[in-house]
Write a protein that holds these residues in place. Structure first.
Motif, PDB file in Angstrom:
ATOM      1  N   ILE A 100      91.035  22.064  55.226  1.00  0.00           N
ATOM      2  CA  ILE A 100      91.991  22.403  54.162  1.00  0.00           C
ATOM      3  C   ILE A 100      91.281  22.416  52.820  1.00  0.00           C
ATOM      4  O   ILE A 100      91.470  23.320  51.998  1.00  0.00           O
ATOM      5  CB  ILE A 100      93.169  21.413  54.173  1.00  0.00           C
ATOM      6  CG1 ILE A 100      93.995  21.594  55.436  1.00  0.00           C
ATOM      7  CG2 ILE A 100      94.039  21.597  52.927  1.00  0.00           C
ATOM      8  CD1 ILE A 100      95.006  20.477  55.682  1.00  0.00           C
ATOM      9  N   TYR A 101      90.436  21.412  52.600  1.00  0.00           N
ATOM     10  CA  TYR A 101      89.674  21.354  51.349  1.00  0.00           C
ATOM     11  C   TYR A 101      88.716  22.538  51.227  1.00  0.00           C
ATOM     12  O   TYR A 101      88.638  23.184  50.174  1.00  0.00           O
ATOM     13  CB  TYR A 101      88.905  20.032  51.280  1.00  0.00           C
ATOM     14  CG  TYR A 101      87.893  19.989  50.169  1.00  0.00           C
ATOM     15  CD1 TYR A 101      88.290  19.893  48.841  1.00  0.00           C
ATOM     16  CD2 TYR A 101      86.535  20.071  50.457  1.00  0.00           C
ATOM     17  CE1 TYR A 101      87.355  19.864  47.812  1.00  0.00           C
ATOM     18  CE2 TYR A 101      85.600  20.037  49.443  1.00  0.00           C
ATOM     19  CZ  TYR A 101      86.012  19.936  48.129  1.00  0.00           C
ATOM     20  OH  TYR A 101      85.078  19.924  47.126  1.00  0.00           O
ATOM     21  N   PHE A 102      87.974  22.840  52.286  1.00  0.00           N
ATOM     22  CA  PHE A 102      87.024  23.960  52.242  1.00  0.00           C
ATOM     23  C   PHE A 102      87.742  25.264  51.897  1.00  0.00           C
ATOM     24  O   PHE A 102      87.285  26.037  51.051  1.00  0.00           O
ATOM     25  CB  PHE A 102      86.319  24.124  53.595  1.00  0.00           C
ATOM     26  CG  PHE A 102      85.456  22.976  54.014  1.00  0.00           C
ATOM     27  CD1 PHE A 102      84.939  22.087  53.091  1.00  0.00           C
ATOM     28  CD2 PHE A 102      85.157  22.774  55.364  1.00  0.00           C
ATOM     29  CE1 PHE A 102      84.138  21.008  53.488  1.00  0.00           C
ATOM     30  CE2 PHE A 102      84.363  21.721  55.769  1.00  0.00           C
ATOM     31  CZ  PHE A 102      83.857  20.833  54.833  1.00  0.00           C
ATOM     32  N   GLU A 107      88.499  29.183  47.986  1.00  0.00           N
ATOM     33  CA  GLU A 107      89.452  30.290  47.773  1.00  0.00           C
ATOM     34  C   GLU A 107      89.206  31.440  48.751  1.00  0.00           C
ATOM     35  O   GLU A 107      89.097  32.598  48.371  1.00  0.00           O
ATOM     36  CB  GLU A 107      89.368  30.794  46.326  1.00  0.00           C
ATOM     37  CG  GLU A 107      89.655  29.719  45.283  1.00  0.00           C
ATOM     38  CD  GLU A 107      89.411  30.187  43.866  1.00  0.00           C
ATOM     39  OE1 GLU A 107      90.307  30.018  43.026  1.00  0.00           O
ATOM     40  OE2 GLU A 107      88.311  30.726  43.594  1.00  0.00           O
ATOM     41  N   ILE A 108      89.129  31.088  50.031  1.00  0.00           N
ATOM     42  CA  ILE A 108      88.816  32.107  51.036  1.00  0.00           C
ATOM     43  C   ILE A 108      89.979  33.087  51.180  1.00  0.00           C
ATOM     44  O   ILE A 108      91.148  32.727  51.026  1.00  0.00           O
ATOM     45  CB  ILE A 108      88.468  31.477  52.392  1.00  0.00           C
ATOM     46  CG1 ILE A 108      89.665  30.734  53.001  1.00  0.00           C
ATOM     47  CG2 ILE A 108      87.272  30.550  52.270  1.00  0.00           C
ATOM     48  CD1 ILE A 108      89.470  30.342  54.445  1.00  0.00           C
ATOM     49  N   SER A 184      83.821  11.632  47.226  1.00  0.00           N
ATOM     50  CA  SER A 184      84.539  11.647  48.501  1.00  0.00           C
ATOM     51  C   SER A 184      84.715  13.052  49.042  1.00  0.00           C
ATOM     52  O   SER A 184      85.200  13.238  50.149  1.00  0.00           O
ATOM     53  CB  SER A 184      85.909  10.983  48.336  1.00  0.00           C
ATOM     54  OG  SER A 184      86.675  11.679  47.373  1.00  0.00           O
ATOM     55  N   ARG A 185      84.351  14.061  48.276  1.00  0.00           N
ATOM     56  CA  ARG A 185      84.463  15.441  48.727  1.00  0.00           C
ATOM     57  C   ARG A 185      83.121  16.151  48.629  1.00  0.00           C
ATOM     58  O   ARG A 185      82.406  16.013  47.638  1.00  0.00           O
ATOM     59  CB  ARG A 185      85.489  16.188  47.879  1.00  0.00           C
ATOM     60  CG  ARG A 185      86.934  15.819  48.185  1.00  0.00           C
ATOM     61  CD  ARG A 185      87.259  16.065  49.647  1.00  0.00           C
ATOM     62  NE  ARG A 185      88.685  16.056  49.911  1.00  0.00           N
ATOM     63  CZ  ARG A 185      89.208  16.059  51.127  1.00  0.00           C
ATOM     64  NH1 ARG A 185      88.419  16.046  52.178  1.00  0.00           N
ATOM     65  NH2 ARG A 185      90.506  16.062  51.305  1.00  0.00           N
ATOM     66  N   PRO A 186      82.751  16.944  49.650  1.00  0.00           N
ATOM     67  CA  PRO A 186      81.493  17.689  49.596  1.00  0.00           C
ATOM     68  C   PRO A 186      81.494  18.708  48.466  1.00  0.00           C
ATOM     69  O   PRO A 186      82.552  19.171  48.016  1.00  0.00           O
ATOM     70  CB  PRO A 186      81.439  18.372  50.962  1.00  0.00           C
ATOM     71  CG  PRO A 186      82.346  17.578  51.837  1.00  0.00           C
ATOM     72  CD  PRO A 186      83.434  17.086  50.938  1.00  0.00           C
TER      73      PRO A 186
END
Length: 521
Positions: A100-102, A107-108, A184-186
């Motif tokens: 979900i984050y990716f 913005e895919i 905490s996020r890549p």
């Protein structure tokens, strides 16, 4: 060096010069090999590129590739490059929270995946224009989900409209890979076409590759190692890439010998597995690149090995050993041509001297031999580069008295789990969100095959579940990729502290014995 060139230009060179030469040999498990010549591969790239375009994918649009190693991954990656779209290659061990984050961060507008990930990708990116689905899972037969709207990959390959012409744009955006940081996020590392061309050229120079070389590739293509070191290097020389779904010790030598593979980019985990086997009577390997040289492997297999250091942000090896002057032991070599490095005392900022250890900084040209930026993360971009353009890697290196460099450890709170870099804070965030613990600290426990595995020390809150370890591990399994799931949970009354009351993780690590072999039930 890069003017008038981009990735489609490079592929065209070899289609024109050697159209019938194999570019890709697909070695799916338990199936006959399949060969893609340069001409066939390019034709399929053109058709998939045209299909993406006719479905509304425009220049600069982000397309998620959530695929295990496969021809479909490579064709899709090059198709995005062909039409000026940006391939967002994601780790196939990711869970819904990651996906979900990716999808949101990048913005895919579309995604390409395989049946085993169809539900995950579809539910994680509900607002995309369309989802493309292959008919197999990295070569394994698969049932196509009936309840998920999708475009079959075979339909993309059947596209009849022409792929639109696009001017050569070296500095156009090319790809995004998510890399773990201390948050905490890549972070989304953005490459340009110029980055990929630079990386390909330098890889070839470091390994001294030739047009007739054949690469055995089994590391995941969604990572820089396989994507740059193996795939792009093979393309630069007009070589051949022998692709496997993943590493398999039992299949390794059969594939290598049948295809006369001459080189590979490999990691210690794979080397350790191969060292447990008897070597073949003969093979065609000339060199392996493995981060550090491993004398036992060089002797057992009669193969030269290169040490090197690199990261997603450098595209290629920023430090590398020389084929003729490799140095001693586990050296990673010296600075690669085209880069500058600086090794600084972390306390004073002074340059270290031979015999000392310090924090590694590297400098180059952003968008050429350093990544363009962390996409949509201006804070990370500002923190990562100083006023003079030096990029802080977060890695410590030691300089030998003779000038050779050795990898030390990581300044950042990172774990090295197999081929994956993992931020301890990402795991800690998931555990803290349960509300069951006052504090927690994730550290790496030494592991005989994986380098490290994650373990968490916790101070429970009143009312925490009696089966706290089981519950925490279950939460990690639901919210983290499998390699990030903690192996054990250790309850403590309090933590050892360092200055400023920070948890002294080094002391916690000393409490963990190295895992020499897996327990057998």
């Amino acid at each position: 060096m890069i003017e008038g060139r981009d990735i489609p230009w490079l592929l065209r060179q070899w289609v024109e010069r050697c159209p019938d030469k194999p570019f890709l040999i697909w070695e799916a498990f338990d199936k006959a090999p399949e060969t893609y010549t340069y001409a066939r591969f390019s034709a399929e790239v053109e058709r998939v590129g045209a299909a993406l375009h006719t479905r509304g994918v425009m220049k600069g649009d982000k397309v998620m590739l959530h695929l295990d190693n496969s021809p479909e991954f490579m064709i899709s990656w090059f198709a995005c490059a062909r039409i000026g779209a940006v391939a967002v290659s994601t780790n196939t061990r990711s869970v819904a929270r990651d996906m979900i984050y990716f999808a949101d961060h990048a913005e895919i507008v579309a995604a390409i995946t395989q049946p085993s990930f169809a539900e995950l990708v579809s539910s994680s990116a509900p607002n995309i224009k369309f989802l493309v689905l292959t008919d197999n899972n990295a070569g394994e037969d698969a049932k196509i989900p009936e309840n998920i709207a999708h475009v079959p990959f075979a339909e993309m390959l059947a596209e009849q409209s022409p792929c639109p012409d696009r001017p050569v744009e070296p500095f156009a955006d090319l790809g995004v890979q998510f890399t773990s940081g201390t948050t905490s996020r890549p972070k989304a590392v953005l490459w340009t076409h110029a980055n990929a061309l630079w990386g390909a050229q330098m890889n070839v120079a470091h390994i001294r590759l030739r047009h007739e070389d054949i690469c055995q590739c089994f590391l995941p293509l969604f990572h820089t190692n396989a994507q740059s070191y193996s795939m792009l290097s093979s393309l630069w020389i007009g070589g051949t890439l022998v692709l496997q779904p993943k590493f398999s010790a039992s299949r390794f030598w059969d594939v290598a010998i049948r295809n006369k593979c001459s080189w590979a980019s490999i990691i210690h985990f794979c080397v350790n597995a191969l060292l447990a086997q008897e070597p073949p009577a003969e093979h065609s390997f000339r060199v392996w690149g493995a981060g550090t040289r491993i004398p036992a492997a060089m002797e057992k297999f009669s193969i030269k090995m290169l040490g090197w250091w690199g990261m997603t942000e450098t595209i290629t090896h920023g430090i590398v050993t020389d084929m003729d002057h490799p140095g001693t032991g586990a050296t990673i070599g010296r600075v690669s041509p085209g880069f500058e490095i600086d090794i600084r005392d972390p306390e004073t900022g002074a340059h270290i001297k031979p015999g000392e250890r310090g924090l590694l900084y590297i400098r180059g040209t952003r968008g050429v031999n350093l990544f363009k930026e962390y996409y949509k993360n201006p804070e990370a971009n500002a923190k990562s580069f100083d006023a003079d353009g030096w990029f802080e890697t977060g890695d410590y290196v030691r300089m030998h008295e003779n000038g050779n460099l050795f990898f030390g450890d990581r300044e950042k709170d990172m774990l090295k789990i197999g081929a994956e870099n993992v931020a301890a804070s990402e795991i800690e965030t998931v555990i803290m969100e349960t509300g069951w613990v006052k504090e927690c600290a994730v550290v790496g426990q030494k592991h005989y095959m994986l380098d490290e595995v994650p373990v968490v020390f916790v101070r429970p809150n009143p009312g925490a579940p009696d089966d706290l370890e089981t519950q925490i591990i279950d939460v990690c399994r639901q919210n983290l990729a499998d390699f990030k799931v903690v192996r054990s949970v250790i309850v403590v009354e309090d933590f050892p502290r360092s200055t400023l009351e920070k948890i002294a993780k080094n002391e916690l690590r000393t409490r963990l014995p190295a895992i020499e072999a897996e327990k057998r039930g």
